[in-house]
Enzyme design. Structure first.
Site, PDB file in Angstrom:
ATOM      1  N   HIS A 162       9.713  -1.027  -0.112  1.00 34.35           N
ATOM      2  CA  HIS A 162       8.868  -2.208   0.087  1.00 34.35           C
ATOM      3  C   HIS A 162       9.697  -3.483   0.290  1.00 34.35           C
ATOM      4  O   HIS A 162       9.632  -4.136   1.336  1.00 34.35           O
ATOM      5  CB  HIS A 162       7.988  -2.454  -1.142  1.00 34.35           C
ATOM      6  CG  HIS A 162       7.143  -1.307  -1.568  1.00 34.35           C
ATOM      7  ND1 HIS A 162       5.998  -0.947  -0.910  1.00 34.35           N
ATOM      8  CD2 HIS A 162       7.249  -0.444  -2.619  1.00 34.35           C
ATOM      9  CE1 HIS A 162       5.429   0.086  -1.537  1.00 34.35           C
ATOM     10  NE2 HIS A 162       6.179   0.398  -2.568  1.00 34.35           N
TER      11      HIS A 162
HETATM   12  C1  BDR Z   1       5.724  -3.965  -4.964  1.00 30.62           C
HETATM   13  O1  BDR Z   1       5.508  -3.760  -6.360  1.00 30.62           O
HETATM   14  C2  BDR Z   1       6.682  -3.292  -6.972  1.00 30.62           C
HETATM   15  O2  BDR Z   1       6.403  -2.055  -7.545  1.00 30.62           O
HETATM   16  C3  BDR Z   1       7.738  -3.188  -5.905  1.00 30.62           C
HETATM   17  O3  BDR Z   1       8.981  -3.673  -6.379  1.00 30.62           O
HETATM   18  C4  BDR Z   1       7.216  -4.030  -4.764  1.00 30.62           C
HETATM   19  O4  BDR Z   1       7.635  -5.369  -4.878  1.00 30.62           O
HETATM   20  C5  BDR Z   1       5.031  -2.858  -4.179  1.00 30.62           C
HETATM   21  O5  BDR Z   1       3.654  -2.885  -4.422  1.00 30.62           O
END
Ligand code: BDR
Ligand code: CA
Length: 320
Positions: free
Chosen positions: A245
Site C-alpha cells: 500500500h
Molecule cells: C493501510 O493501513 C495499514 O495497515 C497500512 O500500513 C496502510 O497504510 C492500508 O489500509
C-alpha cells in the site's frame, strides 16, 4: 541549468507498519527525494511501537541522523483502533531488528510539521501521510497559515471500487480517524490519494520477494516483512501476494507515469452507522461537487516492483 535537479522535500507521516517501512526505505533510497523527517502517529499499533519502529527503520537504512518526531497517540475524537491482526504485535513483525540507539527528535510531530512548513519556502514541502491523518489534521487546525504553504499531499487511504478493508465500507487509515481525514480532504491543499483500488494491484510476487531476499541486509528485511503480512492477505483474499500500500505514494512522486487516476470529488463519511470512514469518491462525476483530489485507480505493477528492486538494491549496496 546544470548539475543535479533539486530534490523534492517531503515529510513522511507514518505508523510503521511493514509497508510503511518499505515506503520509507524507497524514499531514503531515492536521490530525487529529500526526506526532511518522519512524523509518527498511532495507527497500525500504538505510538510507543510506531515511534520505535520508525527509528529502527532509519537505522536499518543507515540514517540515524534523520529526525523522527513522535506525534498524536490517539485520533482527534475517537478511541484508537489498531491492526495487530495484520502487522503483528510490534507492527513490524517478521524480522528482529536491534533496539534503536538513535533518540526521538525533540518536539512533538505536530510542532515539527508546523515549524518546517513555516520555515521552508512556500510550496516547497510535500506531505506524505501513510497512516491515520491525526498529526496532519491537528497541524492544519492549529496553524491554518501552513495549509497554503504545502506543495501537495500524497496519501495512502480510502477505497472506491474495493470499498473497505477494516470494515466492509472503509479503509483502515481513514476509518481510524475520519474527522482528521475530513479536515485534510477539505483543506484545499493539492491532494493525491492512493486508495485500495490501486494498492491491491501492487501485489508482491514470489519471484520479487526472493529477489529481495538475495540482496543485503535491507532487502532481506523487506522480504521477511513482506512474508509476514502476506499471510494475512492470502488468507483473507486468497490473493497471490501482499499489497504494498504505502510505497505507492513514494513511487508516484518518483514516477507518476506508472499510475492512472481521475481528478474527482472525494468526501469522508463521519456519521454513517455502517459507513464510518468511507471515502465517498465521485468517480463517475455525478454529484456536481467540486473535485478536490486525484484519485488513483491503476498502476503498472511490473514497473513499480522493478523500481523497488532497483532502489532498495542501491540502498543495500550503499549501506554495505
Ligand atoms: C493501510 O493501513 C495499514 O495497515 C497500512 O500500513 C496502510 O497504510 C492500508 O489500509
Ligand atoms: Ca501505514
Amino acid at each position: 541549468s546544470e548539475g543535479q535537479p533539486i530534490a523534492r522535500k517531503i515529510i513522511i507521516d507514518t505508523d510503521p507498519g511493514q509497508d510503511d517501512a518499505v515506503a520509507i526505505l524507497l524514499a531514503l533510497a531515492s536521490p530525487e527525494i529529500e526526506v526532511l523527517g518522519l512524523s509518527v502517529v498511532a495507527g497500525n499499533v500504538p505510538l510507543h511501537h510506531t515511534q520505535r519502529n520508525a527509528r529502527m527503520i532509519c537505522e536499518l537504512a543507515g540514517r540515524p541522523d534523520l529526525p523522527v518526531h513522535a506525534g498524536c497517540d490517539a485520533p482527534l475524537q475517537r478511541k484508537l483502533i489498531t491492526a495487530e491482526h495484520v502487522h503483528g504485535k510490534t507492527g513490524l513483525d517478521g524480522v528482529t531488528l536491534p533496539e534503536p540507539a538513535m533518540p526521538l527528535a525533540p518536539g512533538h510531530a505536530v510542532d515539527f510539521l508546523i515549524e518546517t512548513l513555516r520555515r521552508e519556502k512556500p510550496g516547497s514541502v510535500t506531505l506524505v501521510p501513510i497512516g491515520p491523518l491525526t498529526n496532519i489534521a491537528t497541524a492544519f487546525r492549529r496553524a491554518p497559515d501552513i495549509v497554503p504553504r504545502v506543495q501537495e499531499i500524497v496519501l495512502m487511504g480510502g477505497a472506491y471500487f474495493e470499498v473497505g478493508n477494516i470494515t466492509p465500507t472503509a479503509e483502515f487509515n481513514i476509518h481510524v480517524d475520519p474527522e482528521a481525514a475530513k479536515i485534510v480532504c477539505a483543506s484545499g491543499a493539492p491532494l493525491t490519494v492512493m486508495p485500495l483500488d490501486v494498492t491491491h494491484r501492487a501485489l508482491t510476487s514470489r519471484a520479487w520477494v526472493e529477489g529481495m531476499r538475495a540482496m543485503g541486509r535491507i532487502g532481506q528485511a523487506v522480504a521477511s516483512w513482506t512474508d509476514f503480512f502476506e499471510r494475512y492477505d492470502r488468507e483473507k483474499y486468497g490473493s497471490q501476494g501482499a499489497p504494498l500500500h504505502d510505497p505507492c505514494t513514494i513511487a508516484w512522486l518518483l514516477k507518476p507515469e506508472l499510475f492512472t487516476g481521475r481528478y474527482i470529488n472525494v468526501e469522508i463519511e463521519t456519521q454513517g452507522e455502517y459507513t464510518l470512514g468511507m471515502t465517498v469518491a465521485d468517480w463517475w462525476r455525478v454529484s456536481g461537487r467540486t473535485p478536490n483530489a486525484t484519485f488513483i485507480r491503476d498502476v503498472d505493477a511490473d514497473a513499480f516492483f522493478a523500481l523497488l528492486t532497483e532502489r532498495i538494491g542501491d540502498l543495500d549496496r550503499r549501506s554495505g
